[in-house]
Structure formats: C-alpha cells, structure tokens
Write an enzyme that holds these catalytic residues in place. Structure first.
Site, short mmCIF file in Angstrom:
data_model
loop_
_atom_site.label_atom_id
_atom_site.label_comp_id
_atom_site.label_asym_id
_atom_site.label_seq_id
_atom_site.Cartn_x
_atom_site.Cartn_y
_atom_site.Cartn_z
N HIS A 159 -45.33 -41.19 -98.51
CA HIS A 159 -46.49 -41.00 -99.37
C HIS A 159 -46.70 -42.19 -100.32
O HIS A 159 -45.83 -42.53 -101.11
CB HIS A 159 -46.26 -39.72 -100.18
N SER A 185 -52.90 -40.32 -103.11
CA SER A 185 -52.79 -38.88 -103.03
C SER A 185 -54.13 -38.26 -103.46
O SER A 185 -55.18 -38.71 -103.00
CB SER A 185 -51.62 -38.39 -103.88
N ASP A 196 -45.23 -39.22 -94.11
CA ASP A 196 -45.88 -38.42 -95.15
C ASP A 196 -46.61 -37.23 -94.56
O ASP A 196 -47.56 -37.41 -93.78
CB ASP A 196 -46.87 -39.31 -95.91
#
Length: 492
Positions: free
Chosen positions: A460, A173, A435
């Site tokens: 994700h 991320s 995601d």
C-alpha cells in the site's frame, strides 16, 4: 484508504494512510490498513502549521458558519512560474513529516513546485464542529472535502499570485481517491493527479481484500495461509465452548476475560486477531520508518515464519504467538478485544474521546459513502467469523444507519464519481500487487491519459515513501515513470 474501517488497537495504525496520507499511528484506526535506510529528500525545519478559513457547508449558501482548517507549506523547491503540488490529507491527522520526506518532493524539486498539504475536515486538528455527534458528522463527506480543496486552492492561489500555475494533486489510499476525484470534478482547477493505492470503486461488501491477503501470504509460502486458516477455524471452535474462554484470554493476553454473549463479541475478537495479518500484508516491507511516521519491521516473511514454526505448537498456538509478537512490537501490555469497549469508544462524540483520532469519523464515512467492509464472505480467504452482517450492524449501532441506507449511499457514490469507469484525463493510478486495496483500484490503463502503474511485489502506497537501496527495481521504475508522466503533463 486509509488506511480501511474499524477501531482496533492492535492495528498499529489508523485508517489513515493518512491514516494520513499513508502514515499509520498506533492506537487509532484502520481505514486502509505500515524500516530500513531512509533517503531524506529534503532537510530543514519541519513545516509550521497554518490555518485557513473554510465554510462548514459548501452546498448551502444560506449557512454562514465557518471554521479553521489546518495546512502546511514547503517553499524550498519553488521556482517562479513553477506548478503547485497539493498533498491531500486523509482519515487521520495530516503529518508534517510529509513536507520533508517522500517521493512527491523529489518530483517537486525537478519541476520547481510549491508544496502544500491540507488536512481533511474532521481529522487531526481540523475541527469544523464542537463535537462528533452524528448530527454534526453529516458535514463529513468526500464531496465536502473536495469543495474544501477547491476553495483552499482558489484562495491560496489568489493570495500568492499563483492563479495561472498548474495544480497537481497527490494522495494515497482514500486521499488517492480524492486526488482522482478532485481532477474529475474540478478539471478547471486541477491539471493532473497522482492517485496512489486509490480505491475508486465503492462497495458494501469487500471480501476480495482477504482473498488478496491469502494470495500475498501464499507468495511467501503456499502453506502459510492454510496454516492461518487452520488456526482461525480452531479458534472459532474453541469459542463455542465457554470453558475454553479463560485459556483463550491467557493465550492472547487479553485485557479482560473473554466474554462472548453475542455474535458481535466473537466477530470483533476474530477480526481483531485477523487484523494482525491484514495490516502486515497491506504495508509489507514499505518504508514508513522516517521521522514522524510510524513503521515496523514485521513482514509477511516474519509472520509466515511464526506460522510455520512447529516448535511453538499447533497452528492455534502459532496464531497466538503472532498476536503476542504484534503486541510486543507496539509495546502493548494487553489486547483489548472487547466489542463492548469498542461500542463505548465509538459512540463517544467528544473530540477528546478514544476514537476521535479518526475511528469514529472514518467508520462514519464507510457507513455513509463507501462500505469497504473486509468480510469473511468468501471461501478463498484464511479467516472465519466476521461476515458482512457484522459490519453492517456496526453502522446501525454507531450512527443509526440502516443496511438499506448504507447500500443506497454506496450506489450514489459510484454514480457520482463513476467507480472503475472514471472519465477524465491526466490521472495516474499506481497500485501494488501485494496491497489488498488494489482490488478496488485501477490496475490497467483506461486510456493513454488515464494510465495505471501496477507494481508487482509492493504494498500500500509504497511508491509514495522515500526511496531506499532495498527497494525492488520495479518500484524504482514506477517512481521514475510517474515522474516522467508529470513532466510531460505539465508541458500540456
């Protein structure tokens, strides 16, 4: 990424993925919007926290101020001459569970790596300043974070006799972006990086996030996002009539009577409810259910099942049922969807404040570096009522950052790092098709030495979590591919 940028209690997470390093903690924030049999990669006592002295401002030699930054070490796999693996902390507390579990430890065992994890400044226990005032938050940025990583690595390598060891950076991320940028900006220190689910392109408006949510819901049932849209539209119409507010309060089990006095009130309420779907899509069927990391068995299939259940009533009633399901899942007695409460929490500058777990800090970074605002400014998504203007007004309300300042800051970020056009080598970019953050990431090879690993059907940071028997074949292959790349690059 992460997780994305607002404080929503129902998010069940924080912006961390870190919310740190892809791990979510209920009741914090959502920065980049997380059960099953778990294969434990390494057994043993959890890593003890250690502390490293950092400069407050790496870019001002006249400022001598210092502070203590938290880090963790796992030496169990290290073999003399082996590389150094560095897990980068993100927009939440660094979770020592990552020192015991995760794909990166499988890689470490294969190559005999020493494993380190550094907590991001201003998150977790790493407090560079006495409070979170806007004046102090000026020392919170990705550039300062990269300088922290560089100085940390340099000193640790000197102290441990590792100056000739190759460093591989890992992150998921926002920390995934940092991993890529660490290799980009400090190529003399970083040999290679694994930048998982990394949103490398900054943008003020990010309606594509919700477009991916539509497609991800539709992949389960084409009618699902249409039913969500009908429910959202029906709720918006009800909000226009104050006479309905008592019923809405009851339907969604709000902590206080719904008060809609400004557009910010309605937008915050609508975004809070949309977040139920956003979060589940982002972390659909991942494997966060290991020690120290929060997970949930609520999936896209579960939500779409509720939305398709006509016995619950019309789409609006099913939408409310989803909200109650999420509250039950996270043991929430009621839903606080008050923008007034949010504003109070987000402007509390104390380290003991309700948004100090990551919300105030991460949203500051979105207002001064990244944007990433998941607005409803697209017809190709299922929600209504929280346009870009709503997000931009929050920057002004929380930190006195204007729309023009925000736009300039985002432009500078892309100018500094290169956005999609990153120029470097030995960085791999894994992303999942489910995601929504993949829309700001690298999903096709840039060069042979900047490869993408696009994993269909995964969410994700999925490739970072411990492997399990239920994993899709393509997820297993992706992990293996990254492993082979690292082994190849470490020989270069």
């Amino acid at each position: 990424m992460a997780c994305e940028g607002r404080v929503l209690l129902l998010r069940g997470v924080t912006l961390l993925v870190g919310f740190s390093v892809c791990a979510v903690v209920q009741g914090q924030v959502k920065g980049f919007r997380r059960f099953g049999h778990v294969q434990r990669v390494q057994r043993g006592a959890a890593s003890e926290e250690q502390w490293f002295t950092q400069k407050l401002d790496h870019f001002n030699g006249a400022d001598p101020r210092e502070w203590k930054q938290r880090y963790f070490v796992n030496e169990n796999f290290y073999k003399p001459g082996g590389p150094v693996f560095l897990m980068i902390g993100g927009e939440g507390p660094a979770n020592p569970a990552w020192m015991q579990h995760g794909t990166w430890l499988t890689y470490a065992e294969k190559v005999g790596a020493l494993c380190l994890m550094l907590e991001h400044r201003f998150y977790g226990k790493s407090h560079p300043t006495v409070d979170l005032s806007t004046d102090n938050l000026r020392f919170l940025s990705s550039r300062q974070a990269l300088a922290d990583l560089a100085h940390f690595h340099t000193k640790i390598a000197e102290d441990r006799g590792l100056t000739n060891r190759k460093l591989v950076a890992f992150g998921g991320s926002y920390p995934g972006s940092l991993a890529a940028w660490f290799r980009l900006k400090y190529p003399h220190l970083v040999h290679a990086s694994v930048a998982t689910s990394a949103p490398v392109h900054a943008t003020v408006n990010f309606p594509e996030y919700l477009e991916v949510v539509w497609r991800s819901l539709a992949s389960e049932n084409p009618e699902c996002p249409r039913l969500v849209k009908k429910a959202s539209d029906a709720l918006v119409e009800r909000l226009k009539d104050p006479k309905t507010h008592d019923n809405i309060t009851k339907d969604f089990n709000l902590c206080s009577r719904l008060q809609i006095q400004t557009e910010m009130d309605s937008a915050y309420f609508l975004e809070t409810l949309a977040g139920n779907f956003m979060d589940v899509v982002q972390y659909n069927e991942d494997n966060r259910g290991f020690e120290g990391v929060t997970g949930t068995n609520i999936t896209i299939k579960v939500l779409c099942g509720v939305m398709a259940d006509s016995s619950l009533g019309d789409p609006y009633a099913r939408y409310a049922a989803v909200a109650r399901l999420m509250m039950d899942t996270f043991s929430m007695k009621c839903l606080d969807a008050s923008y007034t409460t949010n504003l109070r929490d987000m402007t509390n500058t104390s380290w003991e404040g309700p948004a100090a777990g990551g919300g105030r800090q991460w949203v500051y970074q979105t207002c001064t570096e990244f944007g990433f605002y998941q607005s409803t400014d697209s017809p190709n998504q299922p929600f209504t009522g929280f346009p870009l203007a709503y997000h931009v007004k929050q920057c002004a309300a929380y930190y006195n950052v204007s729309a023009a300042q925000l736009a300039e800051a985002v432009a500078q970020t892309n100018e500094y790092y290169g956005g999609y056009d990153i120029r470097s080598s030995r960085i791999v970019f894994p992303n999942g098709s489910i995601d929504p953050w993949h829309a700001l990431g690298i999903t096709k090879d840039i060069t042979a030495n900047l490869p993408a690993v696009f994993i269909k059907g995964t969410a994700h940071c999925a490739n970072m979590y411990p492997a399990r028997s239920e994993d899709l074949a393509q997820l297993d292959l992706a992990r293996d591919h990254v492993s082979l790349l690292l082994q190849q690059w470490l020989k270069q």
